[in-house]
Design an enzyme around this catalytic site. Sequence first.
Site, mmCIF file in Angstrom:
data_model
loop_
_atom_site.group_PDB
_atom_site.id
_atom_site.type_symbol
_atom_site.label_atom_id
_atom_site.label_comp_id
_atom_site.label_asym_id
_atom_site.label_seq_id
_atom_site.Cartn_x
_atom_site.Cartn_y
_atom_site.Cartn_z
ATOM 1 N N ASN A 59 0.820 -1.215 0.000
ATOM 2 C CA ASN A 59 0.000 0.000 0.000
ATOM 3 C C ASN A 59 0.846 1.254 0.000
ATOM 4 O O ASN A 59 1.977 1.263 0.503
ATOM 5 C CB ASN A 59 -0.978 -0.017 1.189
ATOM 6 C CG ASN A 59 -0.418 0.670 2.424
ATOM 7 O OD1 ASN A 59 -0.524 1.888 2.559
ATOM 8 N ND2 ASN A 59 0.200 -0.095 3.321
ATOM 9 N N CYS A 99 5.806 5.257 9.332
ATOM 10 C CA CYS A 99 5.036 5.145 8.091
ATOM 11 C C CYS A 99 5.949 5.370 6.890
ATOM 12 O O CYS A 99 6.568 6.427 6.774
ATOM 13 C CB CYS A 99 3.882 6.154 8.058
ATOM 14 S SG CYS A 99 2.914 5.994 6.542
HETATM 15 C C1 LIG Z 1 -3.818 -0.046 4.400
HETATM 16 C C2 LIG Z 1 -2.897 0.044 5.586
HETATM 17 C C3 LIG Z 1 -2.923 1.197 6.375
HETATM 18 C C4 LIG Z 1 -2.071 1.313 7.491
HETATM 19 N N1 LIG Z 1 -2.115 2.454 8.249
HETATM 20 C C5 LIG Z 1 -1.307 2.563 9.323
HETATM 21 C C6 LIG Z 1 -1.352 3.742 10.140
HETATM 22 O O1 LIG Z 1 -2.145 4.668 9.913
HETATM 23 N N2 LIG Z 1 -0.502 3.816 11.190
HETATM 24 C C7 LIG Z 1 0.380 2.802 11.494
HETATM 25 O O2 LIG Z 1 1.142 2.917 12.471
HETATM 26 N N3 LIG Z 1 0.427 1.676 10.744
HETATM 27 C C8 LIG Z 1 -0.384 1.536 9.684
HETATM 28 N N4 LIG Z 1 -0.336 0.389 8.920
HETATM 29 C C9 LIG Z 1 0.607 -0.701 9.303
HETATM 30 C C10 LIG Z 1 -0.105 -1.833 10.071
HETATM 31 O O3 LIG Z 1 -0.691 -1.347 11.261
HETATM 32 C C11 LIG Z 1 0.901 -2.949 10.432
HETATM 33 O O4 LIG Z 1 1.899 -2.443 11.305
HETATM 34 C C12 LIG Z 1 1.570 -3.491 9.179
HETATM 35 O O5 LIG Z 1 0.590 -3.805 8.212
HETATM 36 C C13 LIG Z 1 2.438 -4.713 9.481
HETATM 37 O O6 LIG Z 1 1.681 -5.741 10.065
HETATM 38 P P1 LIG Z 1 1.067 -6.975 9.174
HETATM 39 O O7 LIG Z 1 2.181 -7.454 8.281
HETATM 40 O O8 LIG Z 1 0.629 -7.974 10.203
HETATM 41 O O9 LIG Z 1 -0.078 -6.415 8.379
HETATM 42 C C14 LIG Z 1 -1.182 0.255 7.824
HETATM 43 C C15 LIG Z 1 -1.173 -0.915 7.019
HETATM 44 C C16 LIG Z 1 -2.009 -1.017 5.910
HETATM 45 C C17 LIG Z 1 -1.965 -2.262 5.059
#
Ligand SMILES: Cc1cc2nc3c(=O)[nH]c(=O)nc-3n(C[C@H](O)[C@H](O)[C@H](O)COP(=O)(O)O)c2cc1C
Length: 158
Positions: free
Chosen positions: A3, A63
């Site tokens: 993303n 981010c």
């Molecule tokens: C569409 C999307 C939006 C996200 N928005 C945020 C955000 O606003 N703030 C943040 O700290 N992490 C954000 N993340 C990161 C997730 O919270 C998470 O840390 C990241 O996806 C890694 O974990 P995962 O591999 O289990 O998904 C976002 C991830 C995605 C896919």
Amino acid sequence: MLNAIGLQNPGVTYFMENDLPYLKKFDTAIIVNACGSTIEDYVELAKVLNTLDIDGVELNLSCPNVKMGCLAFGTTYEGVKEVTSQVRKVLDKPLIVKLTPNVTDITMPAKGAQDAGADGVSLINTLLGMSIDIHTRRPHLANNTGGLSRTMCETSRS
Ligand SMILES: Cc1cc2nc3c(=O)[nH]c(=O)nc-3n(C[C@H](O)[C@H](O)[C@H](O)COP(=O)(O)O)c2cc1C
């Protein structure tokens, strides 16, 4: 999932007036993910969050999709320590620092968070990733790179 959304939220005033009253209907802890472009942004935001009926703050220093701030503070011991310690001075609530995996050694930013008085760290934000269109030989994303997560893979499997 790859993303490049960035941080498209409506801001803390909207959150206070609209999202928080909605979230309070649920019997669950509310931890607010907070991000800014400068240290002053983080401090001003933390002052406002400190007045709200929430359970904690997660500082987003990780981010990959914003041009200024955020990740810029999150990759070094000094950067994390500086912004976290400034926020710690104005925030009485539990403070978690969300870290990026896009570093050589994540223990250094984590130590910065700990030395600045954070209560915990959140591991991990997305990995930097790129997807290439084999026909055009160009990246699919206009930003070229995005944040790679397991989020959608997990969802699509269930
Ligand atoms: C569409 C999307 C939006 C996200 N928005 C945020 C955000 O606003 N703030 C943040 O700290 N992490 C954000 N993340 C990161 C997730 O919270 C998470 O840390 C990241 O996806 C890694 O974990 P995962 O591999 O289990 O998904 C976002 C991830 C995605 C896919």
